[in-house]
Design a protein around this motif. Structure first.
Motif, short mmCIF file in Angstrom:
data_model
loop_
_atom_site.label_atom_id
_atom_site.label_comp_id
_atom_site.label_asym_id
_atom_site.label_seq_id
_atom_site.Cartn_x
_atom_site.Cartn_y
_atom_site.Cartn_z
N THR A 75 -56.17 25.09 32.55
CA THR A 75 -55.48 25.83 33.60
C THR A 75 -54.78 27.04 32.99
O THR A 75 -54.03 26.89 32.03
CB THR A 75 -54.44 24.95 34.31
N GLN A 76 -55.05 28.21 33.52
CA GLN A 76 -54.37 29.42 33.08
C GLN A 76 -53.66 30.06 34.27
O GLN A 76 -54.25 30.19 35.35
CB GLN A 76 -55.35 30.41 32.46
N PHE A 77 -52.42 30.45 34.06
CA PHE A 77 -51.62 31.06 35.11
C PHE A 77 -51.69 32.58 34.95
O PHE A 77 -51.23 33.13 33.95
CB PHE A 77 -50.16 30.59 35.01
N PRO A 78 -52.26 33.29 35.93
CA PRO A 78 -52.29 34.75 35.85
C PRO A 78 -50.90 35.34 36.08
O PRO A 78 -50.21 34.97 37.02
CB PRO A 78 -53.26 35.15 36.97
N PHE A 79 -50.49 36.24 35.20
CA PHE A 79 -49.15 36.81 35.29
C PHE A 79 -49.19 38.28 34.91
O PHE A 79 -50.10 38.74 34.22
CB PHE A 79 -48.17 36.06 34.37
N SER A 80 -48.17 39.00 35.36
CA SER A 80 -48.02 40.41 35.00
C SER A 80 -46.61 40.64 34.49
O SER A 80 -45.65 40.01 34.94
CB SER A 80 -48.28 41.32 36.21
N VAL A 81 -46.50 41.56 33.52
CA VAL A 81 -45.21 41.98 32.98
C VAL A 81 -45.16 43.49 33.04
O VAL A 81 -46.07 44.17 32.55
CB VAL A 81 -45.03 41.52 31.52
N VAL A 82 -44.11 44.01 33.64
CA VAL A 82 -43.91 45.45 33.71
C VAL A 82 -43.02 45.87 32.53
O VAL A 82 -42.08 45.16 32.18
CB VAL A 82 -43.24 45.84 35.05
N PRO A 138 -49.50 43.73 47.17
CA PRO A 138 -50.49 44.33 46.26
C PRO A 138 -50.65 43.56 44.95
O PRO A 138 -51.74 43.53 44.38
CB PRO A 138 -49.91 45.74 46.01
N TRP A 139 -49.56 42.97 44.46
CA TRP A 139 -49.66 42.17 43.23
C TRP A 139 -50.51 40.92 43.48
O TRP A 139 -51.28 40.50 42.60
CB TRP A 139 -48.26 41.79 42.74
N ARG A 140 -50.34 40.34 44.66
CA ARG A 140 -51.13 39.16 45.02
C ARG A 140 -52.61 39.54 45.10
O ARG A 140 -53.48 38.81 44.62
CB ARG A 140 -50.62 38.60 46.34
N GLU A 141 -52.89 40.69 45.70
CA GLU A 141 -54.28 41.15 45.79
C GLU A 141 -54.87 41.43 44.41
O GLU A 141 -56.08 41.27 44.20
CB GLU A 141 -54.35 42.41 46.66
N ARG A 142 -54.01 41.82 43.48
CA ARG A 142 -54.49 42.12 42.12
C ARG A 142 -54.81 40.83 41.36
O ARG A 142 -55.48 40.86 40.33
CB ARG A 142 -53.43 42.93 41.38
N GLY A 143 -54.30 39.70 41.85
CA GLY A 143 -54.61 38.42 41.20
C GLY A 143 -53.48 37.82 40.39
O GLY A 143 -53.68 36.81 39.71
N SER A 144 -52.29 38.42 40.44
CA SER A 144 -51.14 37.87 39.71
C SER A 144 -50.50 36.74 40.50
O SER A 144 -50.34 36.84 41.72
CB SER A 144 -50.09 38.96 39.45
#
Length: 438
Positions: free
Chosen positions: A49-56, A102-108
């Motif tokens: 299981t991998q959790f997709p995440f974003s960091v600004v 938009p972040w949800r649409e990007r897959g985060s």
């Protein structure tokens, strides 16, 4: 912090560490000093299981010496449980209220924002906020006012926070590791961040250093030094560099390991003529013999609950892992696969026991489910040594031979994700993963 919302029976690698004694260099016990070269990190494998995440990028980070967001990203990716998703354009910090659609649409699935602000006293205020993108929830944030030298630690603590919020398991990115290197005639005992970066020398010696062992709380290291031309055990204060003698009894003094409460140390002593397991008060005093055999008993380590001691003995004809009461007495043999099993390392939760087994002449890392006795090989290499569990019991660090050189490796308990920490120079041996810091 503010709320915003070990060894008489040794693998080939260990045996090499006690050869070629040289006395032309002075012994130095040091407050931690930084290394000139750091580690590079290579991650192999993917978790189930991998959790997709974003960091600004953190606002104001240009004024600091460390890239906080980059360190957090590297920590989470290194665990194998997080997959980085490139952030959207635009500036955000911990005060922003982003449109998460938009972040949800990007897959985060999650988004981390923050800032780094230089304070009037020269420190930095590192702030962050974590968002659950899927549920559209603010998961809160924290502030870490730190000196410039602790910016990496602040980043590791942020990664710990994110890891625990997302997985429900406490992160270990802000813990430390200890290990030994040999470069030419010089031996060094190093303390580094859990990612191998920020390595600092705790001890430099012309004689071998082996068997580092963290005390509970992470403030002290016990180790064995050969500077007296025999193995002697010291306890070393990591912050100050001061040390004190723990064991210098007749014969050999080796393989120290702390009790879970930090009040006692078990070690291998040859007071009786052969190597046996003893326990002593951590503040000094006469040792008390625990094992009673005519064989070699060594590499003792307490179970996490302090009630048992794992150790290695050749009483059955070959080195195997045994367990006995912390008060001594009869021992139960635990390993039966193969004729050479050494270096027991229990996980802090008591569920697992890592050890090194010789398979067709190759020394390989294995792990045992303590309850069932089931054993799994975690490595296909040939020179593994000195396994040690992370404080959350999810990963193991060990030394190995890779591409002709000694290197540090971490693996998840299932063996799916491995991280190679390749040292810039010198042989790398005997890693020990530190506890959660107090």
């Amino acid at each position: 912090m503010l709320d915003l919302n070990r060894h008489d029976m040794q693998t080939p690698l260990q045996r090499r560490s006690v050869l070629g004694l040289v006395s032309s260099l002075p012994l130095l016990t040091l407050p931690l000093t930084p290394a000139h070269a750091q580690f590079r990190v290579e991650v192999a494998g993917v978790g189930l299981t991998q959790f997709p995440f974003s960091v600004v990028g953190f606002r104001g980070n240009d004024a600091a010496s460390e890239n906080v967001a980059a360190i957090v990203r590297a920590d989470l990716e290194r665990s194998g449980q997080f997959r980085f998703v490139d952030p959207l354009s635009g500036a955000l910090d911990e005060t922003s209220r982003p449109d998460l659609g938009p972040w949800r649409e990007r897959g985060s699935d999650s988004l981390l924002t923050g800032s780094v602000t230089r304070l009037a006293d020269g420190r930095f205020d590192v702030r962050f906020r974590l968002w659950d993108v899927v549920r559209g929830q603010d998961l809160g944030g924290l502030s870490y006012p730190v000196g410039a030298q602790d910016l990496r630690l602040a980043a590791h603590r942020i990664a710990d926070h994110v890891f625990e919020k997302i997985t429900g398991v406490k992160g270990v990115f802000s813990t430390r590791i200890a290990y030994v290197t040999k470069a030419g005639p010089r031996y060094n005992l190093w303390v580094a961040d859990a990612d191998g970066e920020n390595a600092r020398a705790a001890l430099t010696s012309p004689e071998p250093i082996i068997s580092p062992s963290w005390a509970p709380g992470g403030g002290q290291l016990a180790y064995v030094s050969f500077e007296a031309r025999k193995p002697v055990i010291y306890a070393h204060d990591v912050a100050t560099g001061k040390r004190r003698l723990l064991a210098n009894f007749k014969g050999s003094n080796s393989a120290p390991s702390w009790s879970p409460d930090g009040r006692s140390v078990v070690a291998t002593l040859s007071l009786s003529g052969n190597a046996q397991v003893y326990v002593m008060d951590a503040n000094g005093g006469e040792p008390r013999r625990l094992s009673q055999s005519a064989s070699i008993d060594t590499e003792p380590v307490f179970s996490p609950d302090g009630k048992s001691i794992y150790f290695v003995s050749d009483r059955g004809g070959s080195p195997q892992v045994y367990r006995m009461s912390a008060q001594g007495g009869n021992a139960q043999r635990l390993t039966f696969n193969g004729n050479y099993n050494i270096s027991p390392a229990p996980s802090p939760d008591g569920r697992w026991l890592a050890f090194i087994s010789r398979v067709n002449g190759a020394f390989r890392l294995h792990v045992m489910d303590v309850a069932s006795g089931a054993v799994t090989a975690l490595s296909e290499s040939s020179g593994d040594e000195s396994p040690s569990f992370a404080a959350n019991s999810r990963m193991i660090i060990y030394a190995t031979r890779d591409k002709g050189q000694e290197a540090l490796m971490t693996t998840t308990v299932d063996g799916r994700i491995k991280t190679r920490l390749a040292g810039a120079q010198g042989d790398i041996r005997e890693p020990e993963w530190g506890p959660f810091l107090k």
